[in-house]
Motif scaffolding. Sequence first.
Motif, PDB file in Angstrom:
ATOM      1  N   ARG A 190      39.065 -15.376  78.284  1.00 48.39           N
ATOM      2  CA  ARG A 190      37.814 -14.807  77.807  1.00 48.39           C
ATOM      3  C   ARG A 190      37.940 -14.464  76.320  1.00 48.39           C
ATOM      4  NH1 ARG A 190      35.628  -8.874  79.791  1.00 48.39           N
ATOM      5  NH2 ARG A 190      34.088  -8.574  78.140  1.00 48.39           N
ATOM      6  N   TRP A 191      36.856 -14.654  75.586  1.00 53.74           N
ATOM      7  CA  TRP A 191      36.813 -14.347  74.159  1.00 53.74           C
ATOM      8  C   TRP A 191      36.540 -12.860  73.984  1.00 53.74           C
ATOM      9  CZ3 TRP A 191      32.928 -12.392  70.993  1.00 53.74           C
ATOM     10  CH2 TRP A 191      33.098 -12.550  69.607  1.00 53.74           C
ATOM     11  N   TYR A 192      37.321 -12.190  73.110  1.00 54.24           N
ATOM     12  CA  TYR A 192      37.169 -10.750  72.899  1.00 54.24           C
ATOM     13  C   TYR A 192      36.777 -10.400  71.468  1.00 54.24           C
ATOM     14  CZ  TYR A 192      38.936  -9.658  77.509  1.00 54.24           C
ATOM     15  OH  TYR A 192      39.078  -9.559  78.870  1.00 54.24           O
ATOM     16  N   GLY A 193      36.797 -11.353  70.574  1.00 54.29           N
ATOM     17  CA  GLY A 193      36.426 -11.055  69.199  1.00 54.29           C
ATOM     18  C   GLY A 193      37.222 -11.898  68.236  1.00 54.29           C
ATOM     19  N   GLU A 194      37.142 -11.532  66.957  1.00 53.16           N
ATOM     20  CA  GLU A 194      37.851 -12.268  65.923  1.00 53.16           C
ATOM     21  C   GLU A 194      38.535 -11.296  64.971  1.00 53.16           C
ATOM     22  OE1 GLU A 194      35.243 -15.007  64.003  1.00 53.16           O
ATOM     23  OE2 GLU A 194      35.022 -16.271  65.784  1.00 53.16           O
ATOM     24  N   LEU A 195      39.637 -11.742  64.415  1.00 50.16           N
ATOM     25  CA  LEU A 195      40.388 -10.963  63.445  1.00 50.16           C
ATOM     26  C   LEU A 195      40.541 -11.778  62.165  1.00 50.16           C
ATOM     27  CD1 LEU A 195      43.243  -9.546  65.724  1.00 50.16           C
ATOM     28  CD2 LEU A 195      41.308  -8.275  64.793  1.00 50.16           C
ATOM     29  N   THR A 196      40.676 -11.090  61.045  1.00 53.14           N
ATOM     30  CA  THR A 196      40.920 -11.749  59.769  1.00 53.14           C
ATOM     31  C   THR A 196      42.411 -11.993  59.621  1.00 53.14           C
ATOM     32  OG1 THR A 196      38.996 -10.681  58.752  1.00 53.14           O
ATOM     33  CG2 THR A 196      40.682 -11.564  57.271  1.00 53.14           C
ATOM     34  N   VAL A 197      42.796 -13.263  59.521  1.00 52.27           N
ATOM     35  CA  VAL A 197      44.212 -13.617  59.473  1.00 52.27           C
ATOM     36  C   VAL A 197      44.495 -14.505  58.269  1.00 52.27           C
ATOM     37  CG1 VAL A 197      44.548 -13.439  61.971  1.00 52.27           C
ATOM     38  CG2 VAL A 197      43.824 -15.614  60.985  1.00 52.27           C
ATOM     39  N   PRO A 198      45.697 -14.416  57.710  1.00 51.68           N
ATOM     40  CA  PRO A 198      46.082 -15.365  56.656  1.00 51.68           C
ATOM     41  C   PRO A 198      46.257 -16.739  57.277  1.00 51.68           C
ATOM     42  CG  PRO A 198      47.948 -14.004  57.260  1.00 51.68           C
ATOM     43  CD  PRO A 198      46.767 -13.456  57.998  1.00 51.68           C
ATOM     44  N   GLU A 199      45.872 -17.766  56.552  1.00 50.38           N
ATOM     45  CA  GLU A 199      45.958 -19.118  57.090  1.00 50.38           C
ATOM     46  C   GLU A 199      46.453 -20.032  55.995  1.00 50.38           C
ATOM     47  OE1 GLU A 199      42.985 -21.285  59.942  1.00 50.38           O
ATOM     48  OE2 GLU A 199      42.363 -21.676  57.880  1.00 50.38           O
ATOM     49  N   GLU A 200      47.600 -20.632  56.230  1.00 46.63           N
ATOM     50  CA  GLU A 200      48.185 -21.498  55.213  1.00 46.63           C
ATOM     51  C   GLU A 200      49.073 -22.528  55.886  1.00 46.63           C
ATOM     52  OE1 GLU A 200      48.079 -22.715  51.435  1.00 46.63           O
ATOM     53  OE2 GLU A 200      47.133 -20.888  52.181  1.00 46.63           O
TER      54      GLU A 200
END
Length: 373
Positions: A190-200
């Motif tokens: 189940r989807w619970y939300g989103e977080l801001t993450v570094p992506e590289e």
Amino acid sequence: MSAFHMGLIINPLAGLGGTAALKGSDGVAEQALALGAEPRAAERTRIALQCLLPLAERLEFLTFPGAMGADLLAELGFAHRVLGSLGDGPTSAADTRRAVEALQDADCALLLFAGGDGTARDVCAAVREGQPVLGIPAGVKIHSGVYAISPRAAGAMARRLVEGGLVRLASGEVRDIDEAALREGKVSARWYGELTVPEEGDFMQHVKQAGVESEELVLVDIADWLRNVWEDDVRYVFGPGSTLQGLADNLGLQTTLLGVDVIENGEVIARDVTEQQLFELVDGHPSRLLVTAIGGQGHIIGRGNQQISPRVLRAIGLDHLRVVATKRKLGTLEGRALLVDSGDPALDDAFPDAVRVWAGYKEELLYPVRGSV
């Protein structure tokens, strides 16, 4: 130069249920400990933090007491500020949420947290919009796209940020499964939300692709091939997942969907084994290991199969590992390498540059594999 303020939260109970074959850790910590499971979250975090030791003079960590971060930071010699307090007894989800709030109040630039999907849910419930976070994978089955592909990848990503490298920020999905249903063989994420993450680069894992493998004819072909090449008195370890269970079904064998099973001379001799049981079965005995890749994500070791531990892998031998995956499943990786995250960086580095993948009747593919980075 002013210190870079980095937050650290460790869920000490994360991953306990993995080696005990409990399919997760929520609500079963005492049971897992009784079965001989050992806490692993701190060691996973140690691997990540060791990447930051050369920058220790430029860092100040913000953390919670004891096993939630302060103990490990003190052991490694990092400057750190301890916030909040803990009661007696095991830590809880509420402790994680309180820690997130306290670390944000202290203006941490990046919040590192070690755990699994349950921990990511707790972080998501308390984090403020836009607060950068980064997960160190320490749970059992990790579906969320907020974790690095390994502890060392998390440390490398954090180091790049501290050094002033350009690191993009993106939204990562937080997903979790019903562990009670999982233990009954039912997978429901189940989807619970989103977080801001570094992506590289390739440091961050992708959200696990749901769905049951549908290429039944391919598994029939692989089963026919395997039936013709069984080795007498050799123990075949089948990892978890619908692909391996489908293969077993076509061999007329009853295995577990989410457990690790052992087959010898055409019969299942052990079902849903713990890490200790598995090690005792393969140590000193000719064995072969069959695993599959998580669709869309690529992990073959370290996600949902912690029973296949470093000592089990060494006892079997990396040259006796085979991946079972259809070309369709490999296609979901879009050219990305298969991933291993055994918990032992030296062992991860010992994996070959490419592994053999059984993809059809007498059809072997050579596919690249990466250890933790």
